[in-house]
Design an enzyme around this catalytic site. Sequence first.
Site, PDB file in Angstrom:
ATOM      1  N   HIS A 279      93.662  92.129  19.234  1.00  0.00           N
ATOM      2  CA  HIS A 279      92.373  92.767  18.971  1.00  0.00           C
ATOM      3  C   HIS A 279      91.977  92.689  17.496  1.00  0.00           C
ATOM      4  O   HIS A 279      90.795  92.736  17.172  1.00  0.00           O
ATOM      5  CB  HIS A 279      92.418  94.237  19.395  1.00  0.00           C
ATOM      6  CG  HIS A 279      91.174  94.983  19.068  1.00  0.00           C
ATOM      7  ND1 HIS A 279      89.973  94.748  19.709  1.00  0.00           N
ATOM      8  CD2 HIS A 279      90.917  95.931  18.140  1.00  0.00           C
ATOM      9  CE1 HIS A 279      89.037  95.532  19.203  1.00  0.00           C
ATOM     10  NE2 HIS A 279      89.592  96.257  18.253  1.00  0.00           N
ATOM     11  N   CYS A 280      92.940  92.565  16.601  1.00  0.00           N
ATOM     12  CA  CYS A 280      92.640  92.733  15.173  1.00  0.00           C
ATOM     13  C   CYS A 280      92.180  91.464  14.457  1.00  0.00           C
ATOM     14  O   CYS A 280      91.036  91.366  14.036  1.00  0.00           O
ATOM     15  CB  CYS A 280      93.861  93.309  14.457  1.00  0.00           C
ATOM     16  SG  CYS A 280      94.239  95.001  14.934  1.00  0.00           S
ATOM     17  N   ILE A 281      93.066  90.501  14.298  1.00  0.00           N
ATOM     18  CA  ILE A 281      92.792  89.376  13.400  1.00  0.00           C
ATOM     19  C   ILE A 281      91.611  88.513  13.852  1.00  0.00           C
ATOM     20  O   ILE A 281      90.813  88.093  13.023  1.00  0.00           O
ATOM     21  CB  ILE A 281      94.052  88.519  13.193  1.00  0.00           C
ATOM     22  CG1 ILE A 281      95.205  89.390  12.679  1.00  0.00           C
ATOM     23  CG2 ILE A 281      93.783  87.421  12.177  1.00  0.00           C
ATOM     24  CD1 ILE A 281      96.504  88.647  12.519  1.00  0.00           C
ATOM     25  N   ASP A 284      88.301  91.664  13.607  1.00  0.00           N
ATOM     26  CA  ASP A 284      87.978  92.583  12.509  1.00  0.00           C
ATOM     27  C   ASP A 284      87.291  91.933  11.308  1.00  0.00           C
ATOM     28  O   ASP A 284      86.364  92.527  10.745  1.00  0.00           O
ATOM     29  CB  ASP A 284      89.239  93.321  12.050  1.00  0.00           C
ATOM     30  CG  ASP A 284      89.829  94.167  13.158  1.00  0.00           C
ATOM     31  OD1 ASP A 284      89.131  94.398  14.159  1.00  0.00           O
ATOM     32  OD2 ASP A 284      90.987  94.584  13.042  1.00  0.00           O
TER      33      ASP A 284
END
Length: 443
Positions: A279-281, A284
């Site tokens: 979900h992050c890299i 975001d």
Amino acid sequence: MATELNQTAKELLNKIETKEATIGVVGLGYVGLPLAVEKAKAGYKVIGFDVQQSRVDQVNNGINYIGDVVDEDLKAITESGQLKATTDYSLIKEVDAVAICVPTPLDTYQQPDTSYVENSGKEISKYMHKGMLIVLESTTYPGTTEEVLKPILESTGLKVGQDFFLAYSPERVDPGNKHFNTKNTPKVVGGVTPACTDIAAQLYKNVLEGDVHTVSSPAVAEMEKILENTFRHINIALANEMAILCNRMNIDVWEVIDAAATKPYGFMPFYPGPGLGGHCIPIDPFYLTWKAREYNYHTRLIELAGEINNAMPEFVVDRCMKILNEDKKSLNGAKVLVLGVAYKKDIDDMRESPALDIMTLLTKAGADWKAVDPYVSQFKLNGEIIKTVELTAEELEQADLVLITTDHSNFDYDLIATKSSVIFDTRNALKGHTDKAKKYYRL
């Protein structure tokens, strides 16, 4: 504490320090459930909120579905009544502090979708009361806490910093990490007012073993989280670009990185791969590129890194085609065994997994592929339910190409090396076994 606190703040702080406070956690996913468990283990009564009845039922029955949570811990705190879950947001009126741990995805136009945060804020505002602490943990762009969440909460007539307290403390969850978890990872906290910061920081100090680092505002805390993930995003893109170039120059990029990593200063190794997942890299940094436009700034480096990383699945499939061509075989009709569906090793998380993009491209190229993943029994791809197969000598021997997309520790790499006719390894997973392979290619 040096901060001047009013009576409402003092009463809430006392509840938190004595662990008489009831804590709410909105969103019981990869971030929320581990946080709820740690707060309950620390001695707080915890109520978890989620819109999915299935998750609520699993928690209340002590059934764990998150890898970073210990099964026995969840069972113990639910059986003791220390943690309970519900879909009923009216129970917000019973809590003294609440953490919001909901998804913050990108929409179809690659713009931030803050609807989950907004909806959570609206549900909380219906039942919030004087003397509450609200902490947003979802990764988001700088300004979300004060520009999006604060107005929703203040629409109740309660005033932030006086009647209720609002802060941002970004989640730092790395699924599958054997060394760092919710409890021992340092926490960053930034409140709307100094009192908000102090109260939120005290709650985390009472729960976590890692240091609690306070900053001057929610915007600073929001930006530092984006910086963390953008740092990785850009450096992985550099490693991927090096891999593409090294392939053309017939140089082993993995050997190059290992050699560079011997330098004890000024270099941190990042490794190439089939694309970015989680979900992050992959998501975001684009929150920041969107926000930057408000300030008439174009984040060129971030967007270029995104182009490189997003192109890796296509590069992998193109390499598959060229590898098969060496044996006068076409990708169209070739039997390809894809090892790994999850986006990283030793977890079942498939969010934004590059393996899904690779399998979609293999389908378009006409390949006859199967997928193996010990953590994933089935998955949905382009609307179709796909069941994974077992890793067996027969499956390996029948494949024209074995493609390693996830380097799970429990794959039998000796079996893979000896039974496969051709291997394309995008993770350097067969390091130490390559001498046994008949034909072996690395990214």
